[in-house]
Design a protein around this motif. Structure first.
Motif, short mmCIF file in Angstrom:
data_model
loop_
_atom_site.label_atom_id
_atom_site.label_comp_id
_atom_site.label_asym_id
_atom_site.label_seq_id
_atom_site.Cartn_x
_atom_site.Cartn_y
_atom_site.Cartn_z
N THR A 1 10.19 16.66 1.57
CA THR A 1 8.80 16.39 1.92
C THR A 1 8.68 16.17 3.42
O THR A 1 9.40 15.35 3.99
N VAL B 1 4.96 6.27 -7.81
CA VAL B 1 4.69 7.44 -8.68
C VAL B 1 5.90 8.36 -8.69
O VAL B 1 6.32 8.87 -9.74
N ALA B 2 6.50 8.55 -7.52
CA ALA B 2 7.67 9.43 -7.42
C ALA B 2 8.87 8.84 -8.15
O ALA B 2 9.62 9.56 -8.81
N ALA C 1 5.20 4.95 6.70
CA ALA C 1 5.56 5.55 5.42
C ALA C 1 6.50 6.74 5.59
O ALA C 1 7.24 7.09 4.67
N GLN D 1 2.83 1.75 -3.55
CA GLN D 1 2.08 2.20 -4.72
C GLN D 1 2.19 3.72 -4.90
O GLN D 1 2.43 4.20 -6.00
N ALA D 2 2.02 4.47 -3.81
CA ALA D 2 2.14 5.92 -3.91
C ALA D 2 3.58 6.33 -4.18
O ALA D 2 3.84 7.23 -5.00
N ALA D 3 4.53 5.68 -3.52
CA ALA D 3 5.93 6.04 -3.70
C ALA D 3 6.41 5.71 -5.11
O ALA D 3 7.32 6.38 -5.63
N GLU E 1 0.83 -1.21 0.00
CA GLU E 1 0.00 0.00 0.00
C GLU E 1 0.87 1.26 0.00
O GLU E 1 0.57 2.25 -0.66
N ILE E 2 1.97 1.21 0.75
CA ILE E 2 2.87 2.36 0.83
C ILE E 2 3.63 2.54 -0.48
O ILE E 2 3.78 3.65 -1.00
#
Length: 449
Positions: free
Chosen positions: A434, A420-421, A442, A416-418, A413-414
């Motif tokens: 950030t 993108v970066a 996270a 997936q967002a990372a 889950e963590i």
């Protein structure tokens, strides 16, 4: 101008085939899709979805043990009903199967419940002998579990059958060391089954970052999973009591209640009649395709696991979408295979995107690696010694993050967002700028040293 029964005929109603059929129909094509089993394919029917539900079910074993430290009164012995979980999971599979069929029907796609084979560049033959024509044919037949050829292999099962077991085995031997093997090892260990995992080499999860896979091996062994490396099947025999005795090279025989083969997957091209249209397959049985998913026959395309490019459901879906947009949507599209995130739903789960440390060193030469090795807050209070590990691999020349790998609670889950970066090409400095979201696991991503 030749006349055809269909603009598009899709063979295989898995994730890639369903997406291709639905989008092609939305673009105005007359579409039929043939499926000899159930609509939804490996992921929905006998793969990712039912397996993830078993993962959730298995994790309650740890949650129940930890609950007392958080003030909950939980009996020392909690009963587990395998058949109840199995039936609930299969019920959800039924629901999804019907939902997929409804989606296709709503988009005007004709569903043909039959095995279909290629009879020519524009011709498909159905199981009842009927022959239909199509301007374009799409092969989306997926892959199937590989079964070792050792004597007694008929006594083993694969991931296709594991969801239908009548009873929970007390002892299980799992052959393989990839994501399927390690995921089911974690599931059955949590259910109280004695798990033995055997592999021909001493490497698990080949292709994942070494540090992360070594951490999973360490945690799995601590939990009681027995690993036997450099082991190859010699024979599997069934005793009078139904138990299975497995003989293997380099190790003593072992007696178990169930043998699960998780030794890879083979593209489903056998008996498809591809030779009738001049469609070439490679040495592993996969359909050869170009960047536009076109085979060596101009009218026949292929997407998903049958091409053996990247065997992941989201990739098959993207390939199906790209095919439909290119061929019927007047919008030429290719799939970008760079920086595809992936996860292993083990206990604990692991996830990664981009290059591993060794890959980065080989490709870039100069790399910088940042890590965080910590216990999640929940594990600390639960007095669970299990540690998470996050790892960031950066290009030494410019600080660009080229790989991100982790193992620990909620790692997929963590990530997936990372991801993108990482896909966007951000640098370690931009991560550091950030502000951390505290307290969370996270936040370690922006605090790596």
């Amino acid at each position: 101008m030749p006349s055809y029964d269909y603009d598009l005929f899709v063979i295989g109603a898995g994730s890639g085939g369903v997406r291709a059929a639905r989008i092609s129909a939305a673009h105005g094509a007359k579409v039929a899709i043939a499926e000899e089993h159930r609509v939804g394919g490996t992921c929905v029917i006998r793969g990712c979805v039912p397996k993830k539900l078993l993962v959730y079910g298995a994790h309650f074993a740890e949650d129940l043990r930890d609950a007392a430290r958080f003030g909950w009164e939980v009996p020392d012995q909690c009963a587990f009903d395998w058949q109840r979980l199995r039936d609930n999971v299969l019920g959800e599979v039924d629901r999804l199967n019907n939902a997929y069929k409804q989606t296709l029907t709503n988009h005007g796609v004709e569903i043909i419940h039959s095995r279909a084979t290629v009879f020519g560049p524009h011709s498909v033959k159905l199981a009842d002998g009927r022959e239909v024509s199509a301007k374009t044919i799409l092969i989306a037949t997926g892959a199937r579990p590989h079964i070792p050829s050792c004597p007694g292999h008929e006594h083993g099962i694969t991931s296709n059958e594991i969801f239908h077991l009548d009873t929970l085995p007390k002892r299980i031997l799992i052959a393989g060391a990839g994501y399927i093997a390690n995921e089911f090892a974690g599931i059955f260990q949590e259910f109280g089954t004695k798990v033995t995992l055997i592999n021909r080499t001493d490497v698990i999860l080949r292709g994942y970052d070494e540090s992360i896979r070594d951490r999973l091996l360490q945690i799995s062994m601590t939990k009681g999973i027995d690993f036997r490396f450099h082991a190859e099947f010699r024979d599997i025999s069934r005793g009078d009591d139904g138990s299975l005795t497995v003989e293997m090279m380099g190790h003593d025989p072992i007696t178990v209640d169930c043998v699960l083969f998780a030794t890879g997957r083979v593209p489903n091209t056998e008996g498809l009649g591809l030779e009738n249209a001049g469609v070439e397959i490679d040495e592993k049985g996969a359909v050869k395709v170009d960047a536009q998913n076109r085979s060596t026959c101009d009218s026949i395309y292929a997407v998903g696991d049958v091409t053996n490019r990247v065997q992941l459901t989201p990739v098959a879906i993207r390939e199906g979408q790209a095919f439909a947009d290119t061929v019927f949507g007047d919008k030429p599209t290719t799939v970008d295979y760079d920086c595809i995130p992936s996860a292993v739903f083990s206990h604990p789960p692991m996830a990664g995107v981009g290059m591993t440390e060794s890959e980065a060193k080989e490709k870039l030469g100069s790399v910088k690696v940042y890590t965080s090795d910590f216990r999640a807050m929940k594990n600390v209070l639960a007095e669970r010694n299990e540690r998470a590990l996050y790892k960031m691999v950066c290009d030494g020349a410019n600080g660009k993050v080229v790989g991100l790998h982790m193992i620990g609670p909620d790692a997929p889950e963590i990530l997936q967002a990372a991801a993108v970066a990482v896909k966007a090409g951000l640098t370690k400095d931009q991560f550091d700028q950030t502000v951390a979201l505290h307290p969370s696991m996270a936040e370690e991503l922006v605090l790596l040293k």
